[in-house]
Write an enzyme that holds these catalytic residues in place. Structure first.
Site, PDB file in Angstrom:
ATOM      1  N   TYR A  93      -2.656 -16.256  15.160  1.00 54.22           N
ATOM      2  CA  TYR A  93      -2.290 -14.552  15.050  1.00 54.22           C
ATOM      3  C   TYR A  93      -2.659 -14.103  13.756  1.00 54.22           C
ATOM      4  CZ  TYR A  93       0.358 -10.485  14.244  1.00 54.22           C
ATOM      5  OH  TYR A  93       0.545  -9.062  13.594  1.00 54.22           O
ATOM      6  N   CYS A 114       6.901   2.272  10.010  1.00 59.51           N
ATOM      7  CA  CYS A 114       7.376   3.596   9.408  1.00 59.51           C
ATOM      8  C   CYS A 114       6.627   4.546   9.130  1.00 59.51           C
ATOM      9  CB  CYS A 114       8.148   2.988   7.913  1.00 59.51           C
ATOM     10  SG  CYS A 114       9.645   2.293   8.213  1.00 59.51           S
TER      11      CYS A 114
END
Length: 609
Positions: free
Chosen positions: A220, A273
């Site tokens: 990954y 965010c």
């Protein structure tokens, strides 16, 4: 097999003896079927992609909607960075500090050498030379990743300046970071491969003192694309500490005023965010334009003129897909639409297109990220993994700043810290000075996201958004920031601000609309830099009143904006014990300057009544 019998070792396209001996040593240890030096060409990318389609690792997407683009579905156990298996192996445990997992380097090398023994059997060992940042810099930061994953090779072409040019830059004796990666899935003769090879045993290990990265067991992104967080933050932060610069988890944004004056910002936000959304901002206020230079990492050095200059060491965007759409980030969508993109763990539509949660036009039927049928309104699990990704070339971004590949970088006017907080933290706050700004960054707290393991929704301290990415002791890192400020001309230092787009009202709804409207906050920041805007002194810093912001045409009540900007001393007093607890965790290396700022905050709050 000895090195003499491993095909490809004797035809290496370099005379760099340090590289050649390392490649030979790794080949003898890992026993691949052959060794290939990646050249970074389009032809190589296309050939490997075709092979991965044949192997079932990639699926070719609808050429009309996403040209030359592919979808990979990972093993369900291999979907995110594994902080619990990420190590900083300094000679002394105190070098890694309390925020990192540590093991003695000799012990770790012994464990991992045993794991690497024969681990590439039945596979090709790829030697992937790459450069972090523009190739034209005086002191290029070079690396070589050895990997047995073709998925990594094609992703590294997108994410870094990879291949022949980087190898040539190394010359015959240039320094490079050694980055060794294996999925840890050797193949015996006749054994059929799986679409996403990986191993239950995972290590993502960094040796900052020798500038080495060893990764095992994961295919990954952040665990396997070793130029990403491993080099450009963990190893580079240690380099930056030693060499007097900063390697930061920050976007780089260029904002252009109606008067055509450019301002450059570096901004640190924890995962999820809104970092990529801000990096590709579309301002809603007339006359203002934004261009991007990067969405994730900034390397910053002081120039001869005393200003802080930033470059983006990356060459592509590795963005979180869910939540990305034509409203939240139209420029990311346009970048992806241009093609040449590798998607991982998003859903597949019936016409070979991609879809994820938050994207417009939800289909009735999908193949989800686990390869199963998914039906709208019936299937209860998400179609795309919350940490699913797109890996796409920066050069395709429609608002890419022309300076994006400039070896000099761009002069930073302001540094923004940000976090995801429902309460307490105002929409925007200006630090009083550099040291106060360091305190703000050092005490950042954000609610947990899906990009890392852990409980979603709980607040964790994430200093400068670097908690998972520091290559050395967090206290020494804070001191490094303070020292850089002390050794500089304060008038030339960037101004520091803290933003929170995520504050909620009593009804639980967001008080601020975010996305393109964040340009209104940036305009106030620019006006503060130019000494044009008002702001009120509060116990936590300088905060605008609602009327200090340009709210023309904004479909939000002034009352809600005022609530988003409110400083509630009682809420901040509740924050103090949490900050104290965090400082105790940092320990005795917490700089006096940061402690002084904390004491001053306590004093101001006690005087606030």
């Amino acid at each position: 097999m000895t090195s003499a019998t491993i095909p490809g070792l004797d035809t290496a396209p370099t005379n760099h003896q340090g590289l050649l001996s390392w490649v030979q040593e790794v080949a003898e240890l890992t026993q691949p079927d052959r060794v290939v030096f990646a050249d970074g060409s389009d032809e190589e990318f296309n050939r490997l992609a075709a092979e991965l389609v044949e192997a079932g690792t990639l699926k070719k997407l609808n050429e009309k909607k996403h040209p030359n683009s592919y979808l990979a579905l990972s093993d369900p156990s291999d979907v995110a960075r594994v902080e619990s298996r990420t190590y900083i192996c300094t000679e002394e445990e105190s070098g890694a500090g309390p925020t990192n997992n540590w093991m003695d380097p000799t012990e770790m090398r012994s464990i991992m050498t045993d794991l690497y023994r024969g681990c590439m059997r039945g596979r090709t060992m790829w030697v992937v030379p790459f450069c972090m940042g523009p190739l034209g810099v005086e002191d290029p930061k070079l690396g070589v990743e050895i990997t047995d994953s073709e998925y990594v090779v094609i992703s590294m072409k997108v994410m870094t300046r990879m291949g022949k040019a980087a190898l040539e830059k190394m010359g015959d004796d240039g320094f490079f970071v050694k980055a060794l990666h294996s999925v840890g899935a050797p193949l015996e003769p006749g054994q059929k491969d799986v679409p996403w090879p990986c191993n239950d045993t995972k290590y993502i290990t960094h040796f900052p003192e020798t500038r080495e990265i060893w990764s095992y067991g994961s295919g990954y992104g952040g665990n396997a694309l070793l130029g990403k967080k491993c080099y450009s933050l963990r190893i580079a932060s240690a380099m930056a500490h030693d060499e007097g610069w900063l390697a930061e988890h920050m976007l780089i944004l260029k904002l252009i005023s109606p008067e055509n004056k450019a301002y450059y910002f570096a901004a640190a936000f924890p995962s999820a965010c809104g970092k990529t959304n801000l990096a590709m901002l579309q301002p809603t206020i007339p006359g203002w334009r934004a261009e991007t230079l990067g969405d994730d990492i900034a390397w910053m050095r002081f120039g001869k003129d005393g200003r802080l200059y930033a470059v983006n060491p990356e060459f592509g965007f590795f963005g979180v897909a869910p939540g990305t759409n034509w409203k939240s980030n139209p420029n990311a969508m346009r970048t992806i639409e241009a093609g040449n993109t590798v998607f991982t763990n998003v859903a597949l539509t019936d016409d070979n297109d991609v879809w994820w949660e938050g994207l417009e036009g939800q289909p009735e039927h999908l193949i989800d990220w686990k390869g199963n049928d998914w039906y709208a309104g019936k299937t209860e699990t998400p179609a795309a993994h919350p940490n699913s990704r797109y890996c796409t070339p920066m050069s395709q971004c429609p608002i890419l700043a022309p300076e994006w590949d400039d070896p000099q970088g761009v002069p930073i006017s302001g540094i923004l810290f940000g976090a995801r907080r429902k309460t307490t933290v105002p929409l925007v706050t200006q630090a009083r000075d550099w040291q106060h700004g360091v305190f703000m960054g050092a005490t950042m707290g954000s609610e947990q996201t899906a990009a890392a393991e852990g409980k979603v929704g709980t607040v964790r301290r994430d200093p400068m958004a670097m908690l998972p990415f520091l290559g050395y002791h967090v206290g020494d890192y804070f001191q490094h920031w303070i020292d850089l400020g002390k050794n500089s001309d304060e008038s030339k230092l960037p101004k520091v601000f803290f933003v929170n787009w995520f504050r909620r009202g009593d009804d639980g709804g967001f008080l601020w609309p975010g996305f393109g409207e964040n340009s209104r906050v940036l305009k106030w920041i620019v006006d503060r830099i130019e000494h044009k805007a008002g702001g009120q002194d509060t116990p936590i810093g300088i905060v605008p009143k609602a009327e200090d912001l340009d709210l023309d045409g904004l479909d939000v009540s002034v009352d809600d904006v005022a609530k988003a900007l409110a400083v509630n001393p009682d809420e901040w007093r509740e924050e103090l014990p949490q900050i104290e607890e965090w400082f105790e965790f940092v320990g005795e290396k917490l700089p006096t300057g940061v402690r002084d700022e904390f004491e001053a905050l306590k004093q101001r709050l006690s005087e606030a009544g």
